[in-house]
Design an enzyme around this catalytic site. Structure first.
Site, PDB file in Angstrom:
ATOM      1  N   ASP A  37     -11.277   3.971  13.292  1.00 44.39           N
ATOM      2  CA  ASP A  37     -11.503   3.782  11.854  1.00 44.39           C
ATOM      3  C   ASP A  37     -11.796   2.315  11.587  1.00 44.39           C
ATOM      4  O   ASP A  37     -11.027   1.623  10.927  1.00 44.39           O
ATOM      5  CB  ASP A  37     -10.274   4.249  11.078  1.00 44.39           C
ATOM      6  CG  ASP A  37     -10.555   4.394   9.587  1.00 44.39           C
ATOM      7  OD1 ASP A  37     -11.729   4.529   9.212  1.00 44.39           O
ATOM      8  OD2 ASP A  37      -9.593   4.375   8.798  1.00 44.39           O
TER       9      ASP A  37
ATOM     10  N   ALA B  23       0.269   5.424   0.869  1.00 48.59           N
ATOM     11  CA  ALA B  23      -0.604   6.522   1.256  1.00 48.59           C
ATOM     12  C   ALA B  23       0.202   7.802   1.318  1.00 48.59           C
ATOM     13  O   ALA B  23       1.377   7.832   0.946  1.00 48.59           O
ATOM     14  CB  ALA B  23      -1.268   6.224   2.604  1.00 48.59           C
ATOM     15  N   SER B  24      -0.416   8.862   1.791  1.00 52.15           N
ATOM     16  CA  SER B  24       0.252  10.164   1.755  1.00 52.15           C
ATOM     17  C   SER B  24       1.436  10.240   2.705  1.00 52.15           C
ATOM     18  O   SER B  24       2.428  10.910   2.413  1.00 52.15           O
ATOM     19  CB  SER B  24      -0.753  11.269   2.092  1.00 52.15           C
ATOM     20  OG  SER B  24      -1.335  11.037   3.355  1.00 52.15           O
ATOM     21  N   ILE B  25       1.351   9.560   3.837  1.00 54.25           N
ATOM     22  CA  ILE B  25       2.410   9.652   4.836  1.00 54.25           C
ATOM     23  C   ILE B  25       3.412   8.524   4.714  1.00 54.25           C
ATOM     24  O   ILE B  25       4.617   8.729   4.912  1.00 54.25           O
ATOM     25  CB  ILE B  25       1.803   9.684   6.254  1.00 54.25           C
ATOM     26  CG1 ILE B  25       1.119  11.034   6.486  1.00 54.25           C
ATOM     27  CG2 ILE B  25       2.862   9.437   7.329  1.00 54.25           C
ATOM     28  CD1 ILE B  25       0.459  11.169   7.835  1.00 54.25           C
TER      29      ILE B  25
ATOM     30  N   ALA C 280       0.851  -1.195   0.000  1.00 51.01           N
ATOM     31  CA  ALA C 280       0.000   0.000   0.000  1.00 51.01           C
ATOM     32  C   ALA C 280       0.878   1.233   0.000  1.00 51.01           C
ATOM     33  O   ALA C 280       2.025   1.197   0.466  1.00 51.01           O
ATOM     34  CB  ALA C 280      -0.918  -0.001   1.222  1.00 51.01           C
TER      35      ALA C 280
END
Length: 448
Positions: free
Chosen positions: A291, A135-137, A133
């Protein structure tokens, strides 16, 4: 049984101190980021002057996506904050997607070796160069230790923390300008969301804290005698501030009924484990997983439920949870009077609430909740549109009666809606609050 407690997470503030790089380098990079931000804003302004004038929520969403990581996260938070923002902004920002390119593996290798001070080959027996994966971070890669354990490596992307600090400083300075062009937003709402996002995202950049969360969640499970659920074990010797090595879980996500049935004869029991664990954590752990969409819950090969991705956690005061529990129960049982009384207790009211009138208005909401499409929730994703629409309806009802909800209300209610939909699809015969196997309320009552 005694209540499990751990050390509270410190609140992170913007820091202008050095962080491993020279002050001059910080200044240059900060200046470049500000120039990049101003360039995007200038292009947006030029488009406006040339006649391209979409509705303000659309314009802001498009601009946020062009500005990148910090602003995309801010947009996603707006999308999940109907108690703070007007409906047209909440609906538009639900389209705000975290589109991030995959970094080349040599960049990932350099970060790992720099953070851990050793060569990649000495640390791991094998690392998949293709990410699981991105993601932005951070970017996540599968790997194997020399001792044979399967793990995943979460690697922070270079420069992320510096970009966040620079962006948040810029956001505070730009807040008054945003107010002028978007009069529908209040300064209090903007400041509150920026403050919350700043704290959450800067904490998310310190992987030591995520490792702490994983360990403390497993300690909570052990302290409460729960051997049916688990979080990944962090490997501290292979982790640092920007690298987190964790146990790799093997199993299936709770996203597809047929897949789940192929791996267990008791999908209802799997849901009961997940529900009891999460609800208990609200009172017995000093944080809760915030989440719980289906992609972050797994049925493992050994039958346990795996909770993954502790990047978003929440904190709940006992008195708020007591009111929230009454609200959840009222919604589930279709008791509009109980729901109204709980809403009046939770919300920050501007005036005396007519609970009877509020209860009458909630009847329409109960109908919307019943007809919510449960299949959409099982697709996963933190900005599920149908869940948000129901949430926004309830918030609007409250606001019509002078109630303004704290953000923790929206956060918890959304998780509750997720679980309620899982049950409708995967175990429709089970009553969320009445089933004997689901002893959430009885457990909490006995503990207090």
């Amino acid at each position: 049984m005694s209540k499990y407690t751990g050390n509270g997470l410190p609140r992170v503030r913007i820091s202008r101190r050095r962080s491993g790089i020279g002050l001059a380098g910080d200044t240059v990079r900060g200046g470049l980021r500000v120039m990049q931000t101003l360039n995007v804003l200038a292009r947006t302004g030029a488009g406006w002057l040339s006649g391209r004038r979409p509705p303000t929520p659309v314009l802001l969403r498009e601009t946020f996506e062009s500005l990148g990581t910090t602003y995309i996260k801010l947009g996603q938070l707006i999308a999940s904050s109907p108690s703070l923002f007007p409906a047209d902004y909440v609906e538009e920002f639900q389209k705000c997607l975290d589109r991030t390119p995959v970094l080349p593996f040599p960049v990932i290798r350099r970060t790992i070796e720099s953070e851990l001070g050793r060569s990649l080959e000495s640390l791991y027996a094998w690392v998949d160069t293709q990410p699981l994966a991105s993601a932005s971070i951070a970017q996540v890669h599968a790997a194997r230790l020399h001792s044979g354990e399967d793990v995943v490596i979460k690697v922070q992307k270079p420069g992320v923390e510096h970009v966040l600090v620079t962006d948040f400083n810029f956001l505070y300075m730009a807040a008054r300008v945003v107010e002028l062009i978007t009069p529908g937003l209040s300064r209090t709402a903007i400041a509150g969301v920026i403050d919350e996002l700043q704290s959450a995202m800067l904490e998310e950049c310190d992987f030591h804290k995520e490792a702490d969360n994983l360990e403390r969640f497993n300690e909570f499970l052990a302290a409460t005698g729960n051997d049916r659920a688990v979080a990944p074990k962090p490997y501290r010797e292979f982790s640092a501030r920007r690298v987190l090595t964790m146990e790799r879980f093997h199993g299936v996500p709770l996203t597809d009924l047929e897949v789940l049935k192929a791996h267990t004869d008791d999908p209802t029991g799997t849901l009961v484990i997940a529900l009891n664990t999460w609800f208990s954590s609200l009172m017995l752990c000093d944080f809760f997983h915030a989440d719980v969409h289906a992609g972050n819950l797994m049925l493992l090969e050994d039958g346990r439920v795996g909770f993954i991705d502790f990047g978003i956690v929440g904190h709940m005061r006992p008195e708020v949870w007591q009111a929230m529990s009454q609200l959840f129960e009222g919604i589930s049982q279709g008791d509009s009077q109980q729901t109204a009384e709980a809403m009046a207790s939770i919300g920050m009211t501007r005036e005396k609430v007519d609970v009877a009138a509020l209860a009458r208005d909630i009847d329409a909401f109960q109908s919307r909740l019943t007809h919510l499409d449960p299949a959409a929730v099982l697709e996963g994703g933190r900005n599920d549109r149908e869940v948000n629409k129901v949430l926004m309806d309830l918030v609007r009802i409250g606001e019509q009666h002078g109630i303004r909800f704290p953000r923790e209300f929206a956060l918890l209610l959304k998780q509750f809606l997720y679980f309620d939909r899982y049950i409708q699809v995967l175990a429709p015969e089970m009553d969320l609050f009445g089933d004997a196997r689901l002893d959430v309320w009885g457990t909490l009552d006995r503990l207090h």
